[in-house]
Design a protein around this motif. Structure first.
Motif, PDB file in Angstrom:
ATOM      1  N   MET A   1      39.860  34.433  52.807  1.00 14.63           N
ATOM      2  CA  MET A   1      38.757  34.961  52.016  1.00 14.63           C
ATOM      3  C   MET A   1      38.865  34.405  50.599  1.00 14.63           C
ATOM      4  O   MET A   1      39.953  34.169  50.097  1.00 14.63           O
ATOM      5  N   ILE A   2      37.716  34.208  49.978  1.00 15.22           N
ATOM      6  CA  ILE A   2      37.663  33.766  48.592  1.00 15.22           C
ATOM      7  C   ILE A   2      36.946  34.838  47.772  1.00 15.22           C
ATOM      8  O   ILE A   2      35.888  35.333  48.168  1.00 15.22           O
ATOM      9  N   ASN A   3      37.554  35.221  46.665  1.00 19.09           N
ATOM     10  CA  ASN A   3      36.980  36.214  45.753  1.00 19.09           C
ATOM     11  C   ASN A   3      36.648  35.515  44.443  1.00 19.09           C
ATOM     12  O   ASN A   3      37.428  34.698  43.962  1.00 19.09           O
ATOM     13  N   VAL A   4      35.497  35.854  43.886  1.00 19.83           N
ATOM     14  CA  VAL A   4      35.040  35.189  42.671  1.00 19.83           C
ATOM     15  C   VAL A   4      34.475  36.228  41.714  1.00 19.83           C
ATOM     16  O   VAL A   4      33.717  37.113  42.125  1.00 19.83           O
ATOM     17  N   LEU A   5      34.841  36.117  40.444  1.00 19.93           N
ATOM     18  CA  LEU A   5      34.221  36.887  39.373  1.00 19.93           C
ATOM     19  C   LEU A   5      33.458  35.898  38.508  1.00 19.93           C
ATOM     20  O   LEU A   5      34.003  34.858  38.135  1.00 19.93           O
ATOM     21  N   ILE A  89      35.868  32.879  37.620  1.00 18.93           N
ATOM     22  CA  ILE A  89      37.269  33.076  37.957  1.00 18.93           C
ATOM     23  C   ILE A  89      37.365  33.174  39.476  1.00 18.93           C
ATOM     24  O   ILE A  89      36.761  34.059  40.087  1.00 18.93           O
ATOM     25  N   ILE A  90      38.108  32.257  40.082  1.00 14.74           N
ATOM     26  CA  ILE A  90      38.321  32.266  41.529  1.00 14.74           C
ATOM     27  C   ILE A  90      39.699  32.877  41.792  1.00 14.74           C
ATOM     28  O   ILE A  90      40.688  32.462  41.186  1.00 14.74           O
ATOM     29  N   LEU A  91      39.728  33.854  42.683  1.00 17.11           N
ATOM     30  CA  LEU A  91      40.929  34.645  42.903  1.00 17.11           C
ATOM     31  C   LEU A  91      41.455  34.476  44.324  1.00 17.11           C
ATOM     32  O   LEU A  91      40.682  34.374  45.277  1.00 17.11           O
ATOM     33  N   SER A  92      42.756  34.499  44.467  1.00 18.50           N
ATOM     34  CA  SER A  92      43.418  34.560  45.754  1.00 18.50           C
ATOM     35  C   SER A  92      44.070  35.925  45.873  1.00 18.50           C
ATOM     36  O   SER A  92      44.827  36.324  44.988  1.00 18.50           O
ATOM     37  N   GLN A  93      43.790  36.623  46.958  1.00 23.11           N
ATOM     38  CA  GLN A  93      44.334  37.966  47.143  1.00 23.11           C
ATOM     39  C   GLN A  93      45.749  37.881  47.693  1.00 23.11           C
ATOM     40  O   GLN A  93      46.020  37.127  48.639  1.00 23.11           O
ATOM     41  N   HIS A  94      46.658  38.652  47.111  1.00 22.60           N
ATOM     42  CA  HIS A  94      48.047  38.659  47.560  1.00 22.60           C
ATOM     43  C   HIS A  94      48.450  39.964  48.223  1.00 22.60           C
ATOM     44  O   HIS A  94      49.457  40.024  48.918  1.00 22.60           O
ATOM     45  N   ALA A  95      47.739  41.026  47.968  1.00 24.88           N
ATOM     46  CA  ALA A  95      48.095  42.313  48.601  1.00 24.88           C
ATOM     47  C   ALA A  95      46.851  43.161  48.716  1.00 24.88           C
ATOM     48  O   ALA A  95      45.862  42.957  48.072  1.00 24.88           O
TER      49      ALA A  95
END
Length: 95
Positions: A1-5, A89-95
């Motif tokens: 999954m890719i998360n973006v703000l 801001i592109i985020l990678s989820q770790h938990a």
């Protein structure tokens, strides 16, 4: 999954116009295959500051989103409404 703000700052006097433009992307984007979340927020303490919180199933779905008609319309109409380049801001989820 890719998360973006993505954070937008409206030009003075263009706050409502930018808000309406951003709102027009919400439903079409939510209907895209691969869109997990697409939320538009306004900062409580900053008039004219808007943030999209987005999640797509993968990078390919995010790239496909950037080639839709509604996204291309945003890129065309946005420059006259914003005070500065949007912060992405592109985020990678770790938990």
């Amino acid at each position: 999954m890719i998360n973006v703000l993505t954070r937008f700052k409206a030009q003075n006097g263009k706050e409502q116009a930018l808000l309406e433009l951003l709102k027009s992307l919400v439903q079409p984007t939510r209907n895209e295959l691969g869109c997990v979340k697409y939320e538009l927020h306004q900062e409580n303490e900053q008039l004219g500051h808007f943030i999209f919180i987005k999640a797509f199933v993968d990078h390919a779905a995010f790239e496909k989103h950037q080639n839709t008609g509604h996204f291309k319309r945003l890129k065309k109409e946005m420059p006259e409404l914003i005070a500065q380049k949007p912060e992405i801001i592109i985020l990678s989820q770790h938990a």
